[in-house]
Design a protein around this motif. Structure first.
Motif, PDB file in Angstrom:
ATOM      1  N   ILE A 192       0.826  -1.206   0.000  1.00  0.00           N
ATOM      2  CA  ILE A 192       0.000   0.000   0.000  1.00  0.00           C
ATOM      3  C   ILE A 192       0.862   1.258   0.000  1.00  0.00           C
ATOM      4  N   LEU A 193       1.999   1.215   0.703  1.00  0.00           N
ATOM      5  CA  LEU A 193       2.914   2.363   0.705  1.00  0.00           C
ATOM      6  C   LEU A 193       3.403   2.684  -0.703  1.00  0.00           C
ATOM      7  N   LEU A 194       3.608   1.644  -1.523  1.00  0.00           N
ATOM      8  CA  LEU A 194       4.098   1.866  -2.883  1.00  0.00           C
ATOM      9  C   LEU A 194       3.079   2.642  -3.718  1.00  0.00           C
ATOM     10  N   ILE A 195       1.803   2.399  -3.476  1.00  0.00           N
ATOM     11  CA  ILE A 195       0.753   3.073  -4.242  1.00  0.00           C
ATOM     12  C   ILE A 195       0.865   4.586  -4.104  1.00  0.00           C
ATOM     13  N   ASN A 196       1.155   5.053  -2.915  1.00  0.00           N
ATOM     14  CA  ASN A 196       1.227   6.497  -2.661  1.00  0.00           C
ATOM     15  C   ASN A 196       2.504   7.137  -3.195  1.00  0.00           C
ATOM     16  N   ASN A 197       3.500   6.320  -3.526  1.00  0.00           N
ATOM     17  CA  ASN A 197       4.804   6.864  -3.914  1.00  0.00           C
ATOM     18  C   ASN A 197       5.118   6.744  -5.402  1.00  0.00           C
ATOM     19  N   LYS A 200       3.368   6.732 -17.016  1.00  0.00           N
ATOM     20  CA  LYS A 200       2.181   6.834 -16.165  1.00  0.00           C
ATOM     21  C   LYS A 200       1.259   5.624 -16.352  1.00  0.00           C
ATOM     22  N   ALA A 201       1.233   5.072 -17.563  1.00  0.00           N
ATOM     23  CA  ALA A 201       0.427   3.874 -17.811  1.00  0.00           C
ATOM     24  C   ALA A 201       0.962   2.694 -17.009  1.00  0.00           C
ATOM     25  N   PHE A 202       2.286   2.555 -16.983  1.00  0.00           N
ATOM     26  CA  PHE A 202       2.876   1.473 -16.192  1.00  0.00           C
ATOM     27  C   PHE A 202       2.614   1.689 -14.710  1.00  0.00           C
ATOM     28  N   ASP A 203       2.762   2.934 -14.244  1.00  0.00           N
ATOM     29  CA  ASP A 203       2.485   3.233 -12.838  1.00  0.00           C
ATOM     30  C   ASP A 203       1.029   2.932 -12.488  1.00  0.00           C
ATOM     31  N   HIS A 204       0.123   3.245 -13.422  1.00  0.00           N
ATOM     32  CA  HIS A 204      -1.292   2.948 -13.214  1.00  0.00           C
ATOM     33  C   HIS A 204      -1.487   1.444 -13.038  1.00  0.00           C
ATOM     34  N   GLY A 205      -0.782   0.665 -13.832  1.00  0.00           N
ATOM     35  CA  GLY A 205      -0.839  -0.784 -13.691  1.00  0.00           C
ATOM     36  C   GLY A 205      -0.244  -1.254 -12.376  1.00  0.00           C
ATOM     37  N   MET A 206       0.862  -0.629 -11.953  1.00  0.00           N
ATOM     38  CA  MET A 206       1.517  -1.015 -10.702  1.00  0.00           C
ATOM     39  C   MET A 206       0.644  -0.732  -9.490  1.00  0.00           C
ATOM     40  N   VAL A 207      -0.222   0.275  -9.583  1.00  0.00           N
ATOM     41  CA  VAL A 207      -1.180   0.518  -8.502  1.00  0.00           C
ATOM     42  C   VAL A 207      -2.084  -0.707  -8.335  1.00  0.00           C
TER      43      VAL A 207
END
Length: 502
Positions: free
Chosen positions: A333-338, A467-474
């Motif tokens: 969950i911490l990763l989602i915010n960062n 940003k697309a990859f980050d969206h997936g990582m969320v």
């Protein structure tokens, strides 16, 4: 025994960082090269139960040493491989040895140590398991950069020789519990066929994300796996000396341990695959730098293993596991915010620490907790089952997390591509290249290629890809958090504490 486990599990992850170098050496496509990984994973999972049973029947030390020797010979063959086919076959043979080393090591430790010493010894072995899985990128990156890809296999030769000699001298043999039993060939066949069908079906889905679950090239294998599983259960319930005693699953504590092992594999270990992609492809670290930064996660397995083994003798193993799994969920969950386009170690280290501590706590305690209440003659099978579910969980998690990443990546990319000002023909070509051909794991290479970086819209397009990859990582992080929390719930409701010694 720890050396054998370290080699066996290291080879599951160490090959990842060598794949680009292998691709150039063999001049093969990346999809073809994935079978260097899949061949090992598939055979490893399929043979775990069979080798465990052979150890129970003929002596665990004998089979463990034979597995070590087979693993070392196959490693040397892999290092000398002149073609991808030879390497794939060698990896499959190597996996048979790895399965024997992995499944029998815990049973040998459990039978060679008693009382408090057993908890400490299993804790140390658990720390080695966690360390070997997490340190693969570092070891692989160092060897490949310094000596080339064959070195990741040749390094097993001296380590394996030492492990064989030490095992022969210091490890006590266990009784051959089933010496007079007939070999359950039907049970072996159906267990191997069930695992093969399940994992191959998942691999098909993983490597072909555009295929639906209902596609018979995926669903056919999974349906076959269910049919084979039913046949296996029927056969094992009627055979006089079954390969697997199904009554083991009547022990509620063992069921809880299996649930935790599956959650550990599908949550924490599977997540490591996407963490490596994030570090290398999107943050831009080299293979070696990725391994160095991952020490913030892997070092906890080495530090906490013996400590947790001691604490497990004094306090509740069940609640130690629950706390560990919850810490892992917090880390995700911490990763989602960062997550951000300019992400670095500053935004990542807390996640690495929390996930590393979770693995460092759960793995050692799980080994000893899963063995409690298991008869000595079934310890090999119990150990094998825990490893099967951990390994199967990893394969399952890689597919599920990969689907989440790909779906969210594609959705974001398609919604925001139109915001980038570029010719319609270029947009159509890049859409096909990024969604159909490359996907989230290779898209970064296209977006930041020398040719594309020179076009006027390069920066805006690259931002969309990141940003697309980050969206997936969320989505990946949320899914992994849910999985480990389900594992914590499984521990709460199913695991039972043995009498603790204060």
């Amino acid at each position: 025994m720890s050396l054998g486990v370290f080699m066996g599990l290291l080879d599951v992850t160490v090959v990842n960082v060598a794949l680009p170098t292998m691709q150039k050496a063999f001049n093969e496509s990346f999809n073809s090269l994935q079978w260097v990984l899949n061949a090992y994973t598939l055979v490893f999972a399929v043979t775990l139960l069979i080798v465990s049973k052979m150890g129970d029947m003929y002596g665990r030390k004998k089979i463990f040493i034979a597995s070590l020797i087979l693993f070392v010979i196959a490693s040397v063959v892999n290092g000398m491989a002149s073609s991808l086919l030879i390497l794939d076959i060698g990896r499959g043979v190597q996996a048979v040895g790895g399965a024997g080393m992995m499944s029998l090591s815990m049973a040998l430790v459990a039978s060679n140590f008693d009382g408090k010493q057993r908890g400490v010894a299993l804790g140390i072995l658990g720390s080695v398991i966690g360390l070997s899985s997490a340190s693969g990128p570092l070891v692989g990156g160092l060897l490949v950069d310094a000596f080339g890809w064959p070195s990741i296999f040749y390094v097993n030769l001296p380590v394996g020789i030492i492990a064989v000699i030490m095992t022969a001298i210091f490890v006590k043999e266990t009784p051959s519990y089933g010496r007079d039993q007939k070999i359950d060939f039907l049970g072996m066949f159906f267990s191997a066929a069930t695992l093969f069908s399940t994992i191959y079906g998942l691999i098909q889905k993983e490597t072909n994300t555009s295929w639906a679950w209902t596609d018979m090239r995926v669903a056919g294998w999974l349906i076959l796996a269910v049919v084979l599983l039913i046949a296996f259960i029927v056969i094992e319930s009627k055979v006089e000396a079954p390969m697997m005693n199904l009554k083991m699953f009547k022990h509620i504590n063992f069921v809880g341990s299996v649930i935790v092992a599956f959650a550990l594999g599908s949550g924490i270990y599977a997540f490591s695959t996407y963490l490596t992609v994030l570090m290398q492809n999107y943050i831009g670290w080299s293979a070696f730098d990725t391994g160095v930064h991952q020490l913030a996660m892997s070092v906890w397995s080495l530090v906490l293993g013996p400590v947790v083994g001691i604490l497990g003798n004094r306090f509740s193993k069940k609640w130690m596991i629950v706390v560990g799994m919850i810490l892992g969920g917090i880390g995700f969950i911490l990763l989602i915010n960062n997550l951000s386009v300019d992400m670095g170690f500053k935004q990542l280290w807390l996640t690495l620490v929390f996930v590393g501590i979770a693995n460092g706590i759960v793995n050692p305690v799980l080994n000893s907790a899963g063995m409690e209440g298991v008869a000595p003659h079934e310890m090999g099978m119990a150990s094998g089952l825990l490893n099967v579910f951990r390994q199967f969980g990893t394969s399952f998690g890689v597919v599920i997390l990969g689907m989440v990443e790909a779906n969210r990546y594609n959705s974001y990319f398609e919604d925001h591509l139109s915001a980038v000002k570029m010719p319609a023909q270029a947009a159509a070509g890049l859409h096909k290249a990024m969604i159909i051909n490359a996907g989230p794991f290779s898209g970064h290479q296209i977006a930041f290629s020398e040719r594309l970086s020179k076009v006027p819209f390069a920066h805006d397009f690259q931002q969309v890809v990141i940003k697309a990859f980050d969206h997936g990582m969320v989505g990946v992080s949320l899914t992994a958090a849910v999985i480990v929390l389900i594992g914590a719930a499984g521990a709460i409701f199913f695991m039972r504490d043995a009498k603790t010694t204060i």
